[in-house]
Design a protein around this motif. Structure first.
Motif, PDB file in Angstrom:
ATOM      1  N   UNK A  55       0.800  -1.173  -0.028  1.00  0.00           N
ATOM      2  CA  UNK A  55      -0.052  -0.100   0.045  1.00  0.00           C
ATOM      3  C   UNK A  55       0.765   1.245  -0.037  1.00  0.00           C
ATOM      4  N   UNK A  56       0.541   2.217  -0.882  1.00  0.00           N
ATOM      5  CA  UNK A  56       1.566   3.268  -1.047  1.00  0.00           C
ATOM      6  C   UNK A  56       0.917   4.381  -0.047  1.00  0.00           C
ATOM      7  N   UNK A  57       1.903   5.234   0.514  1.00  0.00           N
ATOM      8  CA  UNK A  57       1.627   6.267   1.084  1.00  0.00           C
ATOM      9  C   UNK A  57       1.279   7.497   0.459  1.00  0.00           C
ATOM     10  N   UNK A  58       0.005   8.301   0.838  1.00  0.00           N
ATOM     11  CA  UNK A  58      -0.163   9.340   0.078  1.00  0.00           C
ATOM     12  C   UNK A  58       0.612  10.663   0.812  1.00  0.00           C
ATOM     13  N   UNK A  59       0.579  11.832   0.273  1.00  0.00           N
ATOM     14  CA  UNK A  59       1.349  12.961   0.718  1.00  0.00           C
ATOM     15  C   UNK A  59       0.464  13.822   1.573  1.00  0.00           C
ATOM     16  N   UNK A  60       0.606  13.778   2.760  1.00  0.00           N
ATOM     17  CA  UNK A  60      -0.027  14.794   3.700  1.00  0.00           C
ATOM     18  C   UNK A  60       0.131  16.360   3.511  1.00  0.00           C
ATOM     19  N   UNK A  61       1.353  16.406   3.480  1.00  0.00           N
ATOM     20  CA  UNK A  61       1.780  17.875   3.208  1.00  0.00           C
ATOM     21  C   UNK A  61       1.376  18.546   2.014  1.00  0.00           C
ATOM     22  N   UNK A  62       0.615  17.910   1.124  1.00  0.00           N
ATOM     23  CA  UNK A  62       0.205  18.412  -0.203  1.00  0.00           C
ATOM     24  C   UNK A  62      -1.275  18.978   0.147  1.00  0.00           C
ATOM     25  N   UNK A  63      -1.881  18.683   1.318  1.00  0.00           N
ATOM     26  CA  UNK A  63      -3.136  19.089   1.682  1.00  0.00           C
ATOM     27  C   UNK A  63      -2.902  20.260   2.373  1.00  0.00           C
ATOM     28  N   UNK A  64      -3.360  21.463   1.630  1.00  0.00           N
ATOM     29  CA  UNK A  64      -3.233  22.965   2.412  1.00  0.00           C
ATOM     30  C   UNK A  64      -4.001  23.252   3.700  1.00  0.00           C
ATOM     31  N   UNK A  65      -5.265  22.025   3.942  1.00  0.00           N
ATOM     32  CA  UNK A  65      -5.631  22.200   5.155  1.00  0.00           C
ATOM     33  C   UNK A  65      -5.193  21.583   6.322  1.00  0.00           C
ATOM     34  N   UNK A  66      -4.162  20.470   6.092  1.00  0.00           N
ATOM     35  CA  UNK A  66      -3.516  19.900   7.209  1.00  0.00           C
ATOM     36  C   UNK A  66      -2.289  20.825   7.873  1.00  0.00           C
ATOM     37  N   UNK A  67      -2.761  21.483   9.005  1.00  0.00           N
ATOM     38  CA  UNK A  67      -2.003  22.609   9.892  1.00  0.00           C
ATOM     39  C   UNK A  67      -1.655  22.013  10.964  1.00  0.00           C
ATOM     40  N   UNK A  68      -0.161  22.482  11.388  1.00  0.00           N
ATOM     41  CA  UNK A  68       0.251  22.034  12.867  1.00  0.00           C
ATOM     42  C   UNK A  68      -0.816  22.594  13.981  1.00  0.00           C
ATOM     43  N   UNK A  69      -0.936  22.055  15.072  1.00  0.00           N
ATOM     44  CA  UNK A  69      -1.353  22.697  16.234  1.00  0.00           C
ATOM     45  C   UNK A  69      -0.401  22.675  17.293  1.00  0.00           C
ATOM     46  N   UNK A  70      -0.484  23.984  17.757  1.00  0.00           N
ATOM     47  CA  UNK A  70       0.601  24.192  19.027  1.00  0.00           C
ATOM     48  C   UNK A  70       0.401  23.172  20.094  1.00  0.00           C
TER      49      UNK A  70
END
Length: 201
Positions: A1-16
């Protein structure tokens, strides 16, 4: 199973990290993911909660019969993620189908995984939030109560529904509502917001 890119999703943002406990404060169902070497697995868990603020810690109950638990114990890491309404059926399947009997479980169910930059624990796509955790070993609790403690080392959320340290379910798309498990495949999606003035003391 291949991994998709999470960093490509502009809504995936870090939480403090000091706000990470808020991702779990409303009592959602979670998906628990872990990996050891090339092996990855994901299971559903209804019993997970925030434990501490600084450093942020969480607890989750992982039954001895699950493959995910073995991967957590072997790797010393796991991730919690909050599934949303569109993947409710997947959450049930992940909680029902065991990788011990079905090693191809993730491929069979079409689970999309990705890794956050600089992290190695697989994360599940389609969730509202994710918490990467380092296992805090507590052998007695783990063996006697199946209770695992994790220190949150990184957290992210979909910024359409969580931003500035707060959930915004009332203005977010309905598809980003988190799930609350009852029994027998029956869930509630999180409801409407109610604001109550906080008394000054």
């Amino acid at each position: 199973m291949d991994l998709i890119s999470g960093s490509a999703d502009p809504h995936f943002q870090p939480v403090a990290l000091e706000k990470a406990y808020r991702l779990l404060n409303h009592g959602p169902t979670v998906l628990v993911s872990a990996a050891d070497g090339a092996e990855r697995n994901v299971m559903a868990a209804a019993w997970a909660c925030a434990l501490d603020f600084s450093p942020p810690k969480v607890t989750v109950v992982l039954d001895k019969a699950t493959r995910t638990r073995a991967l957590v114990e072997a790797s010393g890491r796991f991730a919690l993620q909050l599934p949303t309404v569109p993947i409710a059926a997947l959450a049930v399947e992940l909680g029902t189908l065991s990788a011990l009997q079905h090693p191809d479980k993730l491929a069979r169910l079409g689970v999309q995984l990705f890794e956050a930059p600089g992290q190695q624990t697989p994360l599940v796509a389609g969730c509202a939030a994710w918490l990467e955790c380092r296992l805090v070993p507590e052998p007695h609790n783990q063996q006697s109560y199946d209770l695992f403690i994790g220190e949150v080392t990184a957290a992210w959320a979909d910024d359409r529904v969580f931003r500035d340290g707060h959930w915004h379910f009332e203005t977010a798309p309905q598809a980003l509502r988190t799930l609350h498990y009852v029994a027998g495949g029956h869930f509630y999606a999180i409801g409407e917001a109610i604001d109550v003035p906080v008394p000054k003391v």
